[in-house]
Write a protein that holds these residues in place. Structure first.
Motif, short mmCIF file in Angstrom:
data_model
loop_
_atom_site.label_atom_id
_atom_site.label_comp_id
_atom_site.label_asym_id
_atom_site.label_seq_id
_atom_site.Cartn_x
_atom_site.Cartn_y
_atom_site.Cartn_z
N LEU A 98 0.83 -1.20 -0.14
CA LEU A 98 0.16 -0.13 -0.01
C LEU A 98 0.56 1.23 0.02
O LEU A 98 2.18 1.20 0.45
N VAL A 99 0.91 2.52 -0.66
CA VAL A 99 1.15 3.54 -0.54
C VAL A 99 0.08 4.53 -0.46
O VAL A 99 -1.16 4.45 -0.35
N LYS A 100 0.39 6.08 0.30
CA LYS A 100 -0.29 6.89 0.45
C LYS A 100 -0.09 7.39 -0.25
O LYS A 100 0.56 8.55 -1.22
N LEU A 101 -1.53 8.07 -1.04
CA LEU A 101 -1.64 9.02 -2.21
C LEU A 101 -2.39 10.51 -1.59
O LEU A 101 -3.68 11.22 -1.36
N ASP A 102 -1.18 11.46 -1.67
CA ASP A 102 -1.58 13.18 -1.27
C ASP A 102 -2.20 13.66 -2.11
O ASP A 102 -1.88 13.57 -3.55
N ILE A 103 -3.35 14.99 -1.95
CA ILE A 103 -3.48 15.37 -2.61
C ILE A 103 -3.13 16.62 -2.34
O ILE A 103 -3.63 17.01 -1.40
N LEU A 104 -2.54 17.73 -3.47
CA LEU A 104 -1.83 19.01 -3.03
C LEU A 104 -2.42 19.74 -3.95
O LEU A 104 -2.39 19.78 -5.05
N LEU A 105 -2.53 21.85 -2.91
CA LEU A 105 -3.59 22.39 -3.73
C LEU A 105 -2.32 22.95 -4.17
O LEU A 105 -2.36 23.67 -2.76
N ASN A 106 -1.76 23.73 -5.01
CA ASN A 106 -0.57 24.63 -5.21
C ASN A 106 0.21 24.43 -3.57
O ASN A 106 1.08 24.91 -3.26
N THR B 77 -5.82 9.43 0.69
CA THR B 77 -5.86 7.93 0.20
C THR B 77 -4.52 7.33 0.62
O THR B 77 -3.49 7.00 0.29
N LEU B 78 -5.10 5.44 1.46
CA LEU B 78 -4.00 4.49 0.97
C LEU B 78 -4.54 3.98 0.33
O LEU B 78 -5.69 2.90 0.70
N ILE B 79 -3.59 3.16 -0.82
CA ILE B 79 -4.40 3.16 -1.83
C ILE B 79 -2.64 2.00 -2.28
O ILE B 79 -2.42 1.99 -1.80
N HIS B 80 -3.70 0.83 -3.07
CA HIS B 80 -2.52 -0.80 -3.92
C HIS B 80 -1.78 0.54 -4.29
O HIS B 80 -2.04 1.31 -5.47
N ALA B 81 -0.35 -0.26 -4.41
CA ALA B 81 0.38 0.71 -5.51
C ALA B 81 0.02 0.66 -6.66
O ALA B 81 0.51 0.96 -7.48
N ALA C 185 -2.85 3.05 -7.60
CA ALA C 185 -2.02 4.64 -7.22
C ALA C 185 -2.61 5.72 -8.50
O ALA C 185 -3.01 6.81 -8.19
N GLN C 186 -1.77 5.00 -9.22
CA GLN C 186 -1.08 5.45 -10.41
C GLN C 186 -2.89 6.24 -11.38
O GLN C 186 -2.66 8.00 -12.00
N THR C 187 -3.42 5.57 -11.47
CA THR C 187 -5.11 5.67 -12.28
C THR C 187 -5.71 6.29 -11.40
O THR C 187 -6.44 7.23 -11.78
N PHE C 188 -5.25 5.82 -9.81
CA PHE C 188 -6.97 6.81 -9.24
C PHE C 188 -6.41 8.27 -9.27
O PHE C 188 -6.60 9.28 -9.11
N GLY C 189 -5.35 8.58 -8.84
CA GLY C 189 -4.62 10.01 -8.85
C GLY C 189 -4.56 10.90 -9.71
O GLY C 189 -5.08 12.00 -9.86
N GLY D 273 -1.40 15.04 -7.66
CA GLY D 273 -1.79 13.58 -6.79
C GLY D 273 0.07 13.60 -6.31
O GLY D 273 1.05 13.39 -7.34
N ALA D 274 0.18 12.96 -5.22
CA ALA D 274 1.55 12.90 -4.80
C ALA D 274 1.71 11.01 -4.31
O ALA D 274 0.58 11.11 -3.16
N ILE D 275 3.29 10.41 -4.44
CA ILE D 275 3.27 9.59 -3.51
C ILE D 275 4.22 10.00 -3.00
O ILE D 275 5.41 9.93 -3.56
N GLY D 276 4.85 10.31 -1.59
CA GLY D 276 5.64 10.78 -1.45
C GLY D 276 6.30 12.19 -1.77
O GLY D 276 5.68 13.41 -1.70
N ALA D 277 7.19 11.96 -2.55
CA ALA D 277 8.04 13.21 -3.20
C ALA D 277 7.78 12.95 -4.04
O ALA D 277 7.82 14.21 -4.92
N LYS D 278 7.53 11.90 -4.72
CA LYS D 278 7.13 11.79 -6.59
C LYS D 278 5.40 12.10 -6.88
O LYS D 278 5.15 12.08 -6.36
N ILE D 279 5.54 13.55 -7.87
CA ILE D 279 4.45 13.84 -8.29
C ILE D 279 3.58 12.95 -9.55
O ILE D 279 4.56 12.33 -10.57
N ILE D 280 2.45 11.84 -9.12
CA ILE D 280 1.95 11.06 -10.25
C ILE D 280 1.23 12.20 -10.67
O ILE D 280 0.90 10.65 -12.32
#
Length: 595
Positions: free
Chosen positions: A480-488, A497-501, A504-508, A530-537
């Motif tokens: 599982l990975v944590k998918l964050d949504i960033l605004l600016n 959300t926590l989502i299966h790796a 994650a890409q399509t959901f983000g 949409g970001a997983i850790g420091a990586k923007i997807i």
């Protein structure tokens, strides 16, 4: 005591149990013609609108047979998979159960799971075939299914119709003949089980009880075993259509007790009531603490309504013991509660009831399930919220809950249901044909995958024919990975959300596209990432609303226009630093309906 019969009704959703309960009340003359209405035990407007039972209701009927008078206590139960806790409490207060099966639909998943609950509690089962008056009823096939399921004789199955009232007198005779009378010792110390409770704004808390041993009189000093609190029994009585006071309740009776309790935490469903001066040796066993499956944050829209929301939740918990909540705060939404629900329908019902019964406008975050995180130091803890996830450097692995899902469907929909389950990371463990065109599929799948829209999709794929039931089996390691949504560049914790790796890409990407439609345009550009850790997807941009500042320039040198545009650019940049992005409530709800 030998003339008391306590029984409940178990059935899948929409198999006609509330209508049959109406007929039982008609035949025993419990309700007058003036009080008659369809689904009389479904007292909430919400239940009537949706045609489902949400709360279990108890009602007492008088019945005379061969010159003997009997008291029948019916405890009605919900049929939806999300309310199975209500069913377990009702079953604990009974000696018998009517198993109702729709003659047009046959046995469904929820019928089976509630039946097993009843068999575990040693209830006497009376099988009933309902809706036999319908032209598409198939009584012979369905009777064979019932015989296979519970191993009874075909003659033990009663045929009835809740609509026309056919076969209802036979049901009452069978209840008297087959359901055992309550066993218990009227002389023993008082031991009564609380199987439900509700809040009355004038009288405090009303607890519904089933007396197992002993006797309770009005004015007795009573003690609640689990909480250790002591009260006076101000009023006791039985449950007819309204509450009817009585002087005493003895062994086998089902009734209510009002003792002026004001705080909701003092009454626990499943607790034992006993006398203060002559207590019973131990409480009644067999009651499980409810285990919520789905967690979501519930926040008031206006932050000053937080205390009102707390009071409303406490009153609602009395009426619905399977709701759990604890305070939490969010950067985006302020103060609110982390609530545990039994499923998505349960969550929807709670939201609706907060609005209707307490006039509370709330916003709900993305629902998720609880995961177990293991750190590299060897510690482990439960996460109910994506924000509780430890940072990737210290995290070893995460375990997620798995369920066993039983799906019963017509064989023509098997292929598309298999595709749906595979897309939700399900593994098939069994496939069994119940009849030539009905098949039972057993899958093991992650609970997190069915939380969103699994039930809705299953119903639409199978045109409403498939029935679904599940129970927890164990926890297993998951990627599982944590998918964050960033605004600016700022995270919105309520949308993470926590989502299966793999997903994650399509959901983000879908989430960013959806938010782009919903977030209103501001005076500056808004970057949705949409970001997983420091990586923007994934990324979308909401373009700024622009004013045409060069409109007043007629001809002349280009530098005049450039000067105005540069000035505007500086203004936009400054605004972007101090301006904050408002996320509309629709955005939180839209995430639930991503498809």
């Amino acid at each position: 005591m030998k003339n008391i019969r306590n029984f409940c009704i178990i059935a899948h959703i929409d198999h006609g149990k509330s209508t049959l309960a109406d007929r039982l009340l008609d035949v025993t003359n419990t309700i007058t013609d003036r009080e008659k209405q369809a689904q009389i035990l479904d007292s909430m407007d919400l239940e009537r609108e949706r045609g489902i039972t949400i709360k279990s209701h108890a009602i007492q009927m008088d019945y005379e047979q061969d010159g003997e008078k009997y008291v029948l206590n019916l405890i009605d139960t919900p049929g939806h998979v999300d309310f199975s806790y209500e069913v377990s409490r009702s079953i604990a207060a009974c000696e018998g159960a009517l198993l109702i099966v729709d003659a047009t639909q046959g046995i469904q998943a929820q019928t089976i799971s509630n039946l097993y609950l009843a068999i575990e509690n040693d209830l006497e089962i009376i099988p009933i075939l309902n809706k036999i008056d319908l032209p598409n009823a198939n009584p012979e096939d369905v009777k064979d299914q019932i015989v296979d399921l519970i191993g009874c004789d075909i003659d033990d199955i009663l045929s009835a119709s809740g609509k026309t009232g056919e076969g209802v007198p036979e049901i009452l005779e069978a209840i008297v003949a087959r359901v055992p009378a309550p066993t218990g010792d009227p002389k023993a110390p008082l031991q009564a089980l609380i199987f439900d409770s509700e809040f009355n704004s004038f009288r405090g808390i009303v607890a519904y009880i089933r007396v197992m041993n002993g006797e309770i009189k009005k004015g007795d000093a009573v003690k609640f075993v689990n909480t250790g609190k002591e009260y006076q029994a101000d009023e006791i009585g039985v449950l007819r259509l309204t509450q009817e006071p009585r002087k005493s309740l003895s062994t086998g009776d089902v009734g209510y007790i009002i003792s002026g309790i004001k705080t909701s935490t003092e009454v626990k469903v499943g607790d034992t009531v006993t006398h203060r001066d002559n207590p019973c040796a131990k409480g009644i066993v067999g009651f499980a603490e409810v285990k919520p499956m789905v967690f979501a944050g519930v926040y008031p829209i206006e932050s000053e309504d937080f205390e009102d929301l707390r009071a409303s939740m406490e009153k609602l918990k009395l009426n619905d013991a399977s709701l759990t909540f604890e305070p939490e705060s969010s950067m985006a939404l302020g103060f609110g509660f982390r609530c545990g629900f039994l499923g998505l329908l349960h969550m929807e019902i709670i939201q609706e009831r907060l609005d209707r019964e307490f006039d509370m406008n709330v916003i709900t975050t993305v629902p998720n399930v609880s995961y177990i995180a293991h750190t590299k130091k060897g510690d482990k803890f439960e996460m109910h919220n994506p924000s509780e996830m430890p940072d990737p450097n210290s995290l070893d692995f995460i375990e997620e809950p798995f369920i066993r899902a039983q799906i019963i469907t017509k064989s023509e929909y098997t292929g598309s249901i298999m595709n749906l389950c595979m897309s939700k990371r399900g593994m098939m463990t069994n496939q069994q044909y119940l009849t030539s065109d009905r098949v039972e599929l057993t899958y093991e799948m992650p609970l997190g995958e069915i939380v969103f829209d699994f039930y809705d999709k299953l119903k639409s794929i199978s045109k409403g024919y498939a029935s679904f039931d599940y129970f927890l089996i164990d926890v297993r390691p998951a990627n599982l990975v944590k998918l964050d949504i960033l605004l600016n560049g700022d995270g919105v914790d309520a949308l993470s959300t926590l989502i299966h790796a793999d997903n994650a890409q399509t959901f983000g990407r879908r989430m960013c596209e959806k938010l782009k439609e919903l977030i209103p345009r501001q005076q500056f550009d808004i970057a949705i990432q949409g970001a997983i850790g420091a990586k923007i997807i994934s990324r979308e941009t909401v373009k700024a609303v622009r004013k045409d500042v060069t409109a007043k320039c007629y001809g002349g040198d280009i530098s005049r226009k450039r000067k105005l545009l540069e000035k505007q650019k500086k203004g936009k940049k400054k605004m972007k630093q101090i301006g904050n992005v408002e996320v509309p409530q629709k955005a939180f709800l839209a995430v639930l309906k991503l498809d």
